[in-house]
Design a protein around this motif. Sequence first.
Motif, PDB file in Angstrom:
ATOM      1  N   UNK A  83       0.823  -1.214   0.000  1.00 52.52           N
ATOM      2  CA  UNK A  83       0.000   0.000   0.000  1.00 52.52           C
ATOM      3  C   UNK A  83       0.858   1.265   0.000  1.00 52.52           C
ATOM      4  N   UNK A  84       2.068   1.194   0.562  1.00 54.33           N
ATOM      5  CA  UNK A  84       2.940   2.375   0.603  1.00 54.33           C
ATOM      6  C   UNK A  84       3.386   2.800  -0.785  1.00 54.33           C
ATOM      7  N   UNK A  85       3.361   1.876  -1.729  1.00 56.27           N
ATOM      8  CA  UNK A  85       3.870   2.165  -3.065  1.00 56.27           C
ATOM      9  C   UNK A  85       2.772   2.146  -4.124  1.00 56.27           C
ATOM     10  N   UNK A  86       1.548   2.327  -3.698  1.00 55.23           N
ATOM     11  CA  UNK A  86       0.452   2.396  -4.660  1.00 55.23           C
ATOM     12  C   UNK A  86       0.553   3.701  -5.442  1.00 55.23           C
ATOM     13  N   UNK A  87      -0.076   3.742  -6.603  1.00 52.68           N
ATOM     14  CA  UNK A  87      -0.044   4.952  -7.420  1.00 52.68           C
ATOM     15  C   UNK A  87      -0.716   6.108  -6.694  1.00 52.68           C
TER      16      UNK A  87
END
Length: 510
Positions: free
Chosen positions: A397-401
């Motif tokens: 989730x930390x690297x979602x768009x």
Amino acid sequence: MNNLIAACRLAKTADEIHEAARMLDETIFRTSELGDISELLIHVIQPLLNEERHEPVLLFHAYGWQFGGAERLIAGLTNYLTHQKYRIIVSVFEPVRSNGFQLDPSIAFVPILENDRRIERLIELVGLLSPDLFIGHNNSIPELAAVYPVLRNSGIRTIAYTLEYYFFPHRIPELASTVIARSEALAKANASCFLTRFSANAYGMAYPNAAVMQGISSFSVPDYRSDKRSGKTVIAVGRFSDPIKRLDRVLFAFHHLLQSHPDARLLIVGPYDLEARIPRQTKETIGELLIKTGISDSQIQFVGEQEKTQDFYHQGDVFLLTSDSEGFPLVLNEAGSYGLPAVIVDIPGLEDIIADGENGFIVPQDDMRAMAEKISALFDDAELLKRMSNNAREMVARYSIDQVGPRWEELIRVVLTHSDQDEINRILAERFMGEVVNKKAFCRTIVKEYEQTAALIARVPKVRTARTQLHEIETIAVKLVNHVRDYGLRATISKATSKLRGRLQRRFRR
């Protein structure tokens, strides 16, 4: 160029469009497909030349367009930005593959096919389209890094987006010229972005325009049922035809795992070559290594290159990554989206993604027994596997768009709206950098990498360029001493930098 621009701007009749397309082909594209160039002229070039611009034009240069992590990342980013009131153009140095990652229909895809003058043609394309911002990838290619000083002198704003581990070219003799020229070229970009805090800080110790721009998780977190899993399947996903991915390590780790878990299964997803020798200096092929390790056909499955790798993650229980070097491997995000803890070798920067003991394990580069032990621990402890599985999904989730996209928008605004580079550098340092996880380990790795760098550039024939690199190394050395005042590394660094200096000075006297 003025004649070309005029011809493109004014072409209306079929003959005029054909002539403008011919000029474009001769100047930039070098392809026999004049019909495709005519379409590009009508739908992309003429509107950019003739219409008032209502949104910034961003030109991404992606070098190639294949099923790789870099292309997946750029596709995700450009697809996002095109919906944020940016006009996007993607250029490459090869024709688009029919099975490449899909771009939004509004994105113009521009292939530049000729190799011998491709950089000149890329610069011609930028001059023709006059984008508000140029964003370049694959800056380990010597010619591409040289684009940034040229574009800066032309008044074009630029972001260098380096997706590789910062020291990757330092390890490859064929890229020695990049080692020497790359950093100075990247310093001419308005912002020089790296995927991890390690790489950004390694570059940023000598140059002030560094920024951390993390990778983007391209998979949505799926609904999955863990009870459908076998419980003992190890999965590895990657371009295993590339020696840097170290398929041999995967096989050795699995061989050791079979000693404690003979019912384990290994799933290999990605291109591979059983006749390859990995690493290159080894005597055994991958096929021979399979025989040597005693891994049977019933215990391992090679599925080859796949467009939809997500069809295979749900079969796995633990993910394996064994590469010599990585930038920001999206496969870790992909695996995490399916709740797979990752057991990885120690690659600087990947601690941004994998927290040892939390969502996976990190083991020494060549300790495949340790890797097998960590996999075994996960197989033997259902609660540990469940906890790490949940943590892996949270990491994604930390690297979602939705998280990374707005950060890119802010960076683009900073570069486009500030004319003073010192002010841009100040903002980059305040908003777009971050401290490394372990300063002591960071500094030790920097020393080790620059020792290897010195060994590499000592073989470079041009003394002047070697002196340039020595200056960078000594600049880094001074900053390292300041960084590690409390870590007892002063003597180590002093010894290492003296060794570097002596090695290069001996080279100068030859």
